[in-house]
Design a protein around this motif. Structure first.
Motif, mmCIF file in Angstrom:
data_model
loop_
_atom_site.group_PDB
_atom_site.id
_atom_site.type_symbol
_atom_site.label_atom_id
_atom_site.label_comp_id
_atom_site.label_asym_id
_atom_site.label_seq_id
_atom_site.Cartn_x
_atom_site.Cartn_y
_atom_site.Cartn_z
ATOM 1 N N MET A 508 0.854 -1.186 0.000
ATOM 2 C CA MET A 508 0.000 0.000 0.000
ATOM 3 C C MET A 508 0.889 1.234 0.000
ATOM 4 O O MET A 508 1.715 1.418 0.897
ATOM 5 C CB MET A 508 -0.920 0.034 1.225
ATOM 6 C CG MET A 508 -1.884 1.223 1.228
ATOM 7 S SD MET A 508 -3.121 1.111 2.551
ATOM 8 C CE MET A 508 -2.558 2.408 3.640
ATOM 9 N N LEU A 509 0.721 2.071 -1.013
ATOM 10 C CA LEU A 509 1.452 3.335 -1.108
ATOM 11 C C LEU A 509 0.452 4.467 -0.915
ATOM 12 O O LEU A 509 -0.521 4.583 -1.675
ATOM 13 C CB LEU A 509 2.130 3.461 -2.474
ATOM 14 C CG LEU A 509 2.786 4.809 -2.789
ATOM 15 C CD1 LEU A 509 3.954 5.083 -1.850
ATOM 16 C CD2 LEU A 509 3.243 4.860 -4.249
ATOM 17 N N VAL A 510 0.668 5.282 0.102
ATOM 18 C CA VAL A 510 -0.201 6.441 0.351
ATOM 19 C C VAL A 510 0.409 7.663 -0.324
ATOM 20 O O VAL A 510 1.591 7.976 -0.115
ATOM 21 C CB VAL A 510 -0.376 6.708 1.856
ATOM 22 C CG1 VAL A 510 -1.271 7.925 2.077
ATOM 23 C CG2 VAL A 510 -0.979 5.485 2.546
ATOM 24 N N VAL A 511 -0.379 8.332 -1.132
ATOM 25 C CA VAL A 511 0.076 9.581 -1.746
ATOM 26 C C VAL A 511 -0.927 10.674 -1.377
ATOM 27 O O VAL A 511 -2.101 10.407 -1.118
ATOM 28 C CB VAL A 511 0.203 9.475 -3.282
ATOM 29 C CG1 VAL A 511 1.283 8.481 -3.665
ATOM 30 C CG2 VAL A 511 -1.125 9.090 -3.925
ATOM 31 N N PRO A 579 0.964 -4.983 -10.245
ATOM 32 C CA PRO A 579 -0.491 -5.067 -10.407
ATOM 33 C C PRO A 579 -1.291 -5.258 -9.124
ATOM 34 O O PRO A 579 -2.426 -4.792 -9.038
ATOM 35 C CB PRO A 579 -0.660 -6.259 -11.358
ATOM 36 C CG PRO A 579 0.584 -6.239 -12.180
ATOM 37 C CD PRO A 579 1.667 -5.815 -11.238
ATOM 38 N N ARG A 580 -0.786 -5.916 -8.115
ATOM 39 C CA ARG A 580 -1.587 -6.166 -6.910
ATOM 40 C C ARG A 580 -1.440 -5.053 -5.867
ATOM 41 O O ARG A 580 -2.051 -5.125 -4.804
ATOM 42 C CB ARG A 580 -1.198 -7.514 -6.290
ATOM 43 C CG ARG A 580 -1.462 -8.690 -7.202
ATOM 44 C CD ARG A 580 -1.122 -10.017 -6.533
ATOM 45 N NE ARG A 580 -2.093 -10.369 -5.503
ATOM 46 C CZ ARG A 580 -1.805 -10.571 -4.217
ATOM 47 N NH1 ARG A 580 -0.555 -10.417 -3.794
ATOM 48 N NH2 ARG A 580 -2.750 -10.909 -3.354
ATOM 49 N N ASP A 581 -0.620 -4.037 -6.176
ATOM 50 C CA ASP A 581 -0.426 -2.941 -5.234
ATOM 51 C C ASP A 581 -1.684 -2.068 -5.146
ATOM 52 O O ASP A 581 -2.543 -2.085 -6.030
ATOM 53 C CB ASP A 581 0.757 -2.065 -5.653
ATOM 54 C CG ASP A 581 2.094 -2.779 -5.534
ATOM 55 O OD1 ASP A 581 2.145 -3.816 -4.846
ATOM 56 O OD2 ASP A 581 3.073 -2.296 -6.122
ATOM 57 N N ARG A 582 -1.756 -1.285 -4.076
ATOM 58 C CA ARG A 582 -2.867 -0.353 -3.892
ATOM 59 C C ARG A 582 -2.307 1.045 -3.632
ATOM 60 O O ARG A 582 -1.535 1.259 -2.688
ATOM 61 C CB ARG A 582 -3.739 -0.764 -2.709
ATOM 62 C CG ARG A 582 -4.828 0.225 -2.321
ATOM 63 C CD ARG A 582 -5.965 0.272 -3.310
ATOM 64 N NE ARG A 582 -6.811 -0.914 -3.204
ATOM 65 C CZ ARG A 582 -7.808 -1.196 -4.045
ATOM 66 N NH1 ARG A 582 -8.040 -0.376 -5.075
ATOM 67 N NH2 ARG A 582 -8.539 -2.293 -3.900
ATOM 68 N N ILE A 583 -2.671 1.980 -4.501
ATOM 69 C CA ILE A 583 -2.359 3.391 -4.252
ATOM 70 C C ILE A 583 -3.539 4.001 -3.513
ATOM 71 O O ILE A 583 -4.679 3.955 -3.986
ATOM 72 C CB ILE A 583 -2.120 4.172 -5.557
ATOM 73 C CG1 ILE A 583 -0.908 3.636 -6.307
ATOM 74 C CG2 ILE A 583 -1.932 5.663 -5.264
ATOM 75 C CD1 ILE A 583 -0.696 4.308 -7.658
ATOM 76 N N VAL A 584 -3.293 4.567 -2.342
ATOM 77 C CA VAL A 584 -4.326 5.266 -1.587
ATOM 78 C C VAL A 584 -4.041 6.768 -1.686
ATOM 79 O O VAL A 584 -2.972 7.229 -1.260
ATOM 80 C CB VAL A 584 -4.351 4.827 -0.111
ATOM 81 C CG1 VAL A 584 -5.337 5.692 0.674
ATOM 82 C CG2 VAL A 584 -4.733 3.362 -0.006
ATOM 83 N N VAL A 608 -2.311 -1.228 -11.041
ATOM 84 C CA VAL A 608 -2.537 -1.094 -9.600
ATOM 85 C C VAL A 608 -3.969 -0.655 -9.343
ATOM 86 O O VAL A 608 -4.628 -0.053 -10.196
ATOM 87 C CB VAL A 608 -1.568 -0.073 -8.965
ATOM 88 C CG1 VAL A 608 -0.131 -0.498 -9.158
ATOM 89 C CG2 VAL A 608 -1.804 1.324 -9.523
ATOM 90 N N GLY A 609 -4.454 -0.972 -8.143
ATOM 91 C CA GLY A 609 -5.732 -0.448 -7.713
ATOM 92 C C GLY A 609 -5.565 0.922 -7.093
ATOM 93 O O GLY A 609 -4.492 1.264 -6.568
ATOM 94 N N VAL A 610 -6.606 1.724 -7.166
ATOM 95 C CA VAL A 610 -6.578 3.084 -6.622
ATOM 96 C C VAL A 610 -7.715 3.245 -5.618
ATOM 97 O O VAL A 610 -8.838 2.802 -5.873
ATOM 98 C CB VAL A 610 -6.717 4.139 -7.739
ATOM 99 C CG1 VAL A 610 -6.823 5.545 -7.150
ATOM 100 C CG2 VAL A 610 -5.541 4.052 -8.701
ATOM 101 N N ALA A 611 -7.415 3.850 -4.499
ATOM 102 C CA ALA A 611 -8.442 4.226 -3.524
ATOM 103 C C ALA A 611 -8.354 5.729 -3.303
ATOM 104 O O ALA A 611 -7.305 6.241 -2.896
ATOM 105 C CB ALA A 611 -8.252 3.489 -2.209
ATOM 106 N N MET A 612 -9.430 6.432 -3.602
ATOM 107 C CA MET A 612 -9.499 7.879 -3.393
ATOM 108 C C MET A 612 -10.213 8.126 -2.065
ATOM 109 O O MET A 612 -11.387 7.781 -1.898
ATOM 110 C CB MET A 612 -10.266 8.541 -4.533
ATOM 111 C CG MET A 612 -9.668 8.335 -5.920
ATOM 112 S SD MET A 612 -8.219 9.365 -6.233
ATOM 113 C CE MET A 612 -9.005 10.946 -6.581
ATOM 114 N N VAL A 613 -9.481 8.719 -1.111
ATOM 115 C CA VAL A 613 -10.018 8.953 0.227
ATOM 116 C C VAL A 613 -10.037 10.461 0.460
ATOM 117 O O VAL A 613 -8.976 11.096 0.551
ATOM 118 C CB VAL A 613 -9.170 8.254 1.306
ATOM 119 C CG1 VAL A 613 -9.768 8.496 2.689
ATOM 120 C CG2 VAL A 613 -9.067 6.759 1.017
#
Length: 912
Positions: A508-511, A579-584, A608-613
């Motif tokens: 999980m990489l938080v940006v 590919p299985r990583d998640r960018i938050v 990668v998957g993206v989560a917009m918080v």
């Protein structure tokens, strides 16, 4: 804008008519102008009863002028003919009725300094202002309108309008600031011969053109430029006289100090007189006393000659050679050398930049203002009348780069029914890319989350929505959107998602939009974190401004030479995604469309998957808004956090949920009433009182050991409050003014000041918008300590401080986003996001300052603020908003509005 109507204020309340008269007539004797009701107007009126003011009448493009006495002015203000006493149309003398619109013709301060140094330039400057005034009031008569018919639906052209002019040589701080107030009476005569009120909505929106006209005239006027050249002066790219620019900042800094002195003296006077407010005469004495403070041997009562001599002494101290220059040649730019296509693109960029939040729509007025500003920046010199064809040509070429959001041929100039083609394409592209990455997957089951995040402290305290969000982020959905109110407790949720992803051997990489927010996320979640732009830079993205001023993104391919470093770009190194990583994306509501466009391209390439918080109801991005809202619309999993955990008072927590998104004006008024009942509103009657309330609230809070957040709507308002607080702390002995450094815009920085760093600096470890307390000032360095962690310390250079450090007792919403304090006080000039963010910063108490003569007016002010601005995500959203604005607008009698249901995609929709 410089040279135009910098301030454009509505109304003089009926009970304040005599006060307005007093100030106007005193203004001819060079007093400053006030707009606050409730001062003893009768005394001011009496003191000035023998003065007169200038009235300008514009009738069918012809200007005539006369003088009005105090009695005539009073009659004029109340909507009657000042000579015959005849009533002009129906009178509206309710407390909230507009009697006039007040604008200020303002210019760069260096113009006033030049006029003080050289009598010839003083005369030329007055003549320049005369020319600008005449053009402005003629434009008002030609471009503004009254309304007729049922519901005011018919636009009536104006045959006659009247303007009062007040001239001033000094600012309220008594430094050189030659400016003029133009009071436009709301009563105008239409071409049908009837008197009625001006369409104030159109007038307010037309001010952008007036500002741009003033800027063009001030910079292009041949007579003014020739006079400057005779004294060795030229106008620089920033609009200031280049050779006098060194004197501007010291005078501005001194003005801030005088303003702080003034506020303190007014407060002392008010306390000593039982809470009554000072009269006009007392305010003039206070102004002079504030000016004289800290000036040795300067009298408290000064005449014109003494004042001018004192200011010249200060100018000589700043620069001994100031005002002593040889004549210089006049730079010449030929009309036939202008790149009109480039200027047309610059006009669209200007209009687009000013429309970014929240819609991207702009009007013909905005486009014309952009054309005028683009032409002003070329250095052209010509009489304004000779430039009309050039301006029209720029506008015509600019229409090739815009799309119309309404097919109707007669859209009024103030209606925002235009959009830049590139902005339209950007909205469509981002929506399409979010849709492409929104692959349907599955969320973790709650039992799986408990097993995967078993070591997370507080896991059992997650509510249902927090648990659902953590499960979705740790699952396999391509695009997850998590939104919710301030204080909803996202930290534990993200920590649990991080642990659950690690349990699956996924990264999980938080940006975040800023490095500061990314650092906070890294500390709180334990995940790897970075600024969003650092990630994109690693993937080859570079951004800059082109010749038209537009921000342009380009991308390096492996093997390309990076022009900024001269090195070969070899591909991503810091953040290699799989590919299985998640960018938050944390604080995703502050991500602009261009940045989202690049992020989604990286996501599609890497899988990668993206989560917009984030939250669309909090601070908007600097660029075009809509990325978070688009993600919510396209996400394969969308979760709304529903519980507020931050506040001690659960009832207030529930109230903030309503504040975040009121349904309509009635709901907003009910929210405002409840805020008032619960003690979260302080009513004041002027901006000056609002500043004093914020300053007092801050000082009271820190005296009792509480951390206080002050939220303002603009940097200039924050700067004014910061200067006042600093000065009061100096006078109280809390700060030592003898050991100091200089900050950005030459702000004074003292040991003990609360400051903010405004640029990332990897060498020293400071981040943009991080807050600090100045701990020590040495010959070359400044030591900083965190206000919340005494072990977190940084050392910066004085050079860094000069460019990138500002006082931060008060801040804008972008500066305070993500911060939490004990108490928070929100100023009256914020928008909906600023009000909501400000009223959710304080754990213990939050308060909003509302301007209003009565409690009802104050509640209305708050309700209007809650409803100010909504993001238009798609082109269809913008079309519907443009249609709604068009329905509210008055139309020419011959115009026949036609409905339509979607954007005009034919070629006729491009240009005009």
């Amino acid at each position: 804008m410089r040279g135009g109507l910098e301030r454009w204020k509505r109304g003089v309340e009926s009970r304040g008519v005599r006060q307005a008269i007093g100030y106007a007539l005193e203004g001819t004797c060079d007093a400053h102008l006030q707009h606050s009701p409730g001062i003893d107007a009768l005394k001011a009126y009496s003191a000035a009863s023998k003065s007169t003011v200038s009235r300008f009448i514009v009738e069918n493009g012809v200007i005539t002028a006369d003088e009005l006495s105090a009695g005539g002015l009073r009659i004029w203000l109340t909507g009657h003919d000042p000579v015959t006493g005849e009533e002009r149309g129906h009178q509206r003398l309710s407390p909230d009725a507009d009697l006039l619109l007040d604008g200020t013709l303002n210019h760069p301060k260096s113009y006033s300094i030049a006029a003080l140094l050289h009598p010839e330039l003083a005369d030329e400057f007055e003549a320049l202002q005369d020319r600008i005034r005449d053009r402005v009031i003629t434009l008002w008569q030609r471009e503004l309108n009254a309304r007729r018919g049922h519901g005011g639906g018919i636009r009536e052209s104006i045959a006659r309008l009247e303007v009062m002019e007040l001239q001033h040589r000094r600012s309220r701080a008594l430094d050189p600031h030659i400016h003029r107030h133009l009071w436009l009476n709301v009563k105008v005569r239409g071409e049908d011969g009837k008197w009625s009120n001006i369409d104030s909505r159109v007038a307010m929106k037309f001010h952008t053109v007036v500002n741009a006209e003033g800027e063009l005239v001030a910079r292009a006027d041949p007579q003014w430029n020739a006079a400057l050249a005779r004294h060795g002066y030229t106008i620089g790219d920033d609009g200031e006289i280049a050779q006098l620019a060194s004197a501007v900042a010291p005078f501005s800094r001194r003005s801030a100090q005088i303003e702080a002195n003034r506020v303190q003296v007014i407060a002392e006077w008010t306390r000593a007189h039982g809470g009554t407010r000072p009269s006009v005469e007392v305010l003039q004495q206070i102004d002079r006393r504030a000016w004289a403070t800290s000036r040795p041997n300067k009298p408290a009562l000064l005449d014109e000659d003494v004042w001018e001599a004192a200011v010249r002494e200060e100018l000589a101290a700043i620069d001994p050679l100031i005002g002593r220059r040889l004549p210089s040649p006049i730079p010449e730019v030929r009309l036939d050398s202008l790149d009109l296509d480039l200027l047309a693109r610059a006009a669209v960029v200007d209009a687009d930049d000013r429309s970014r939040a929240p819609s991207g729509r702009f009007s013909l007025f905005d486009l014309r203002a952009g054309a005028l500003r683009a032409l002003a920046g070329t250095g052209i010199m010509a009489n304004r009348e000779t430039l009309d064809d050039i301006v029209e040509d720029i506008e015509t070429r600019a229409r090739r780069h815009i799309i119309r959001l309404s097919p109707e041929p007669d859209v009024p100039g103030h209606v925002k029914a235009l959009m830049a083609i590139e902005t339209m394409r950007l909205k469509v592209r981002v929506g399409g890319r979010f849709d492409a990455i929104a692959v349907t997957g599955r969320s973790l089951l709650p039992d799986q989350l408990r097993r995967g995040a078993a070591s997370v402290a507080g896991l059992d305290t997650l509510d249902a929505t927090q648990s659902a969000a953590a499960c979705a982020i740790a699952g396999t959905h391509g695009l997850v959107a998590v939104t919710g109110p301030a204080g909803a407790g996202k930290t534990t949720m993200l920590r649990a998602a991080h642990e659950a992803l690690g349990w699956q051997r996924r990264r999980m990489l938080v940006v975040a939009p800023t490095r500061k927010a990314a650092s906070v996320a890294a500390r709180e979640t334990g995940a790897e974190a970075s600024s969003l732009h650092a990630l994109l830079h690693d993937y080859g993205y570079r951004w800059s401004r082109d010749l038209a001023g537009a921000q342009v993104w380009r991308r390096l391919a492996a093997g390309d030479i990076d022009l900024s470093t001269g090195q070969m770009y070899s591909g991503p190194e810091r953040f290699v995604l799989h590919p299985r990583d998640r960018i938050v994306v944390d604080e995703a509501g502050m991500v602009d469309l261009q940045t989202a466009d690049a992020l989604t391209e990286v996501a599609l390439e890497t899988g990668v998957g993206v989560a917009m918080v984030g939250d669309t109801h909090q601070a908007l991005p600097v660029g075009h808004a809509g990325a978070m809202a688009a993600a919510m619309r396209h996400a394969s999993a969308s979760i709304e956090l529903s519980t507020v955990h931050r506040f001690r008072d659960p009832e207030y927590a529930a109230l903030t949920l309503q504040l975040r998104d009121p349904r309509d004006r009635d709901h907003a008024l009910r929210i405002a009433a409840e805020l008032e009942t619960r003690g979260h509103v302080r009513r004041v009657e002027s901006i000056e009182e609002a500043r004093a309330a914020m300053v007092t609230g801050y000082l009271d809070g820190i005296t009792h050991g509480r951390r206080v957040a002050l939220v303002c709507g603009s940097n200039s308002e924050a700067d004014a409050i910061n200067a006042q607080i600093q000065q009061l702390r100096v006078e109280a002995g809390e700060l030592d003014p003898t050991v100091l450094a200089w900050g950005r815009d030459e702000q004074r920085l003292l040991v003990g000041d609360t400051v903010q760093t405004r640029r990332n600096d990897p060498r020293t470890g400071v981040e943009n918008r991080a807050q600090w307390i100045i701990n020590r000032i040495d010959a070359d360095t400044v030591d900083l300590v965190s206000p919340t962690d005494s072990g977190e310390r940084r050392r910066i250079t004085r050079d860094y401080a000069l460019d990138h450090v500002v006082l931060a007792y008060a801040s804008t919403v972008h500066g305070i986003q993500g911060e939490t304090a004990d108490d928070a006080i929100v100023g009256p000039d914020v928008d909906a996001a600023g009000l909501y963010v400000g009223l959710t910063r304080g754990r213990r108490h939050n308060a909003a300052i509302a301007i209003g003569r009565t409690e009802v007016a104050a509640r209305a002010h708050l309700a209007d603020t809650m409803l100010r601005g909504s993001t238009e995500v798609t082109i269809n959203d913008s079309v519907r908003a443009a249609e709604a604005e068009l329905r509210r607008a008055a139309r020419d009698r011959a115009a026949q509005p036609q409905g339509h249901t979607g954007p005009d995609t034919s070629t006729s929709g491009i240009g005009r």
